[in-house]
Write an enzyme that holds these catalytic residues in place. Structure first.
Site, short mmCIF file in Angstrom:
data_model
loop_
_atom_site.label_atom_id
_atom_site.label_comp_id
_atom_site.label_asym_id
_atom_site.label_seq_id
_atom_site.Cartn_x
_atom_site.Cartn_y
_atom_site.Cartn_z
N ASP A 1 0.85 -1.19 0.00
CA ASP A 1 0.00 0.00 0.00
C ASP A 1 0.90 1.25 0.00
OD1 ASP A 1 -2.15 1.72 0.24
OD2 ASP A 1 -2.57 1.24 2.33
N LYS B 1 -1.61 -1.82 -4.34
CA LYS B 1 -2.49 -0.66 -4.41
C LYS B 1 -1.63 0.52 -4.82
CE LYS B 1 -5.74 -1.03 -0.59
NZ LYS B 1 -6.05 -0.49 0.73
N ARG C 1 -9.83 -12.92 7.99
CA ARG C 1 -8.70 -13.57 7.32
C ARG C 1 -9.11 -14.90 6.70
NH1 ARG C 1 -3.93 -10.89 8.83
NH2 ARG C 1 -3.80 -10.16 10.97
P1 5GP Z 1 2.01 -0.28 3.74
O1 5GP Z 1 3.10 -0.20 4.77
O2 5GP Z 1 2.48 -0.64 2.36
O3 5GP Z 1 1.11 0.92 3.74
O4 5GP Z 1 0.99 -1.37 4.25
C1 5GP Z 1 1.13 -2.69 4.06
C2 5GP Z 1 0.27 -3.39 5.09
O5 5GP Z 1 -0.92 -2.66 5.35
C3 5GP Z 1 -0.17 -4.72 4.59
O6 5GP Z 1 0.73 -5.72 4.95
C4 5GP Z 1 -1.53 -4.89 5.25
O7 5GP Z 1 -1.34 -5.47 6.51
C5 5GP Z 1 -2.03 -3.49 5.43
N1 5GP Z 1 -3.02 -3.10 4.39
C6 5GP Z 1 -2.87 -2.19 3.41
N2 5GP Z 1 -3.97 -2.10 2.66
C7 5GP Z 1 -4.84 -3.00 3.16
C8 5GP Z 1 -6.17 -3.40 2.80
O8 5GP Z 1 -6.81 -2.93 1.85
N3 5GP Z 1 -6.74 -4.36 3.56
C9 5GP Z 1 -6.10 -4.95 4.61
N4 5GP Z 1 -6.76 -5.88 5.29
N5 5GP Z 1 -4.86 -4.59 4.99
C10 5GP Z 1 -4.24 -3.63 4.26
#
Ligand code: 5GP
Ligand code: MG
Length: 184
Positions: free
Chosen positions: A107, A135, A169
């Site tokens: 994300d 994303k 989950r």
């Molecule tokens: P980042 O550090 O890239 O923002 O986030 C990664 C983590 O955020 C992922 O491993 C996940 O745990 C959580 N995450 C990001 N987007 C989503 C989403 O749409 N749904 C869920 N359940 N978790 C997300």
């Protein structure tokens, strides 16, 4: 905190079935098997969201590999906090190893950036990322995965390992959560 989890009733729409994911995982697994031929990679899964994807992907990879896991927390509710806490490190030494990280969803990029920085202190031969979902619109720092199974829109998805407050989950598909579940 969610008071009442309805599972199916909390899903606005289904994006991918487990069968669809399985087909795509086979394709990406075949590519990884080619790219890592002779490299005996260490495949590091990022707990807990990666569990169903990890099981499917490691079986779709047909070359010898070692399995290991890390656990970090970075996410509270539906907004990334940017704070990464290491809860479990890898057990094997990553020195001179080819490391392939398996992650559920990329994300903002903060979690994987922090993980890669931690790993690099061990001087691995290479570090690459394979993510089930990407994303791209959520990115806050420049980081791209080397293998992406699917791009998803900038919405909160659950199921197939992905949680909201620890739940969902175990849904055997990936879907968009109804906003009413997290807005009160
Ligand atoms: P980042 O550090 O890239 O923002 O986030 C990664 C983590 O955020 C992922 O491993 C996940 O745990 C959580 N995450 C990001 N987007 C989503 C989403 O749409 N749904 C869920 N359940 N978790 C997300
Ligand atoms: Mg995660």
């Amino acid at each position: 905190m969610i008071n009442k989890v309805e599972m199916m009733g909390d899903i606005e729409r289904v994006l991918f079935s487990a069968e669809q994911i399985q087909e795509r995982v086979k394709e990406v697994g075949a590519q990884i098997s080619k790219d890592y031929y002779g490299k005996n990679p260490v495949v590091v899964g990022i707990l807990k969201g990666v569990v169903p994807f990890y099981a499917a992907m490691t079986q779709a990879i047909t070359i010898p590999l070692e399995e290991d896991f890390m656990c970090v927390s970075s996410y509270e509710g539906t907004e990334s906090t940017g704070k990464i806490i290491l809860r479990k490190d890898v057990d094997v030494s990553l020195r001179d190893r080819h490391v392939l990280i398996l992650e559920d969803i990329l994300d903002s990029g903060r979690t994987l950036k922090a993980i890669i920085e931690m790993m690099k202190t061990q001087k691995p031969a290479s570090v690459k990322i394979c993510t089930l979902f990407d994303k791209p619109e959520g990115r806050k720092i420049p980081l791209e995965a080397d293998y992406v199974c699917y791009d998803v829109p900038n919405e909160f998805v659950v199921g197939y390992g992905l949680d909201y407050d620890g739940y969902y989950r175990n849904l055997p598909f990936v879907g968009v959560l109804k906003p009413s579940v997290y807005q009160d």
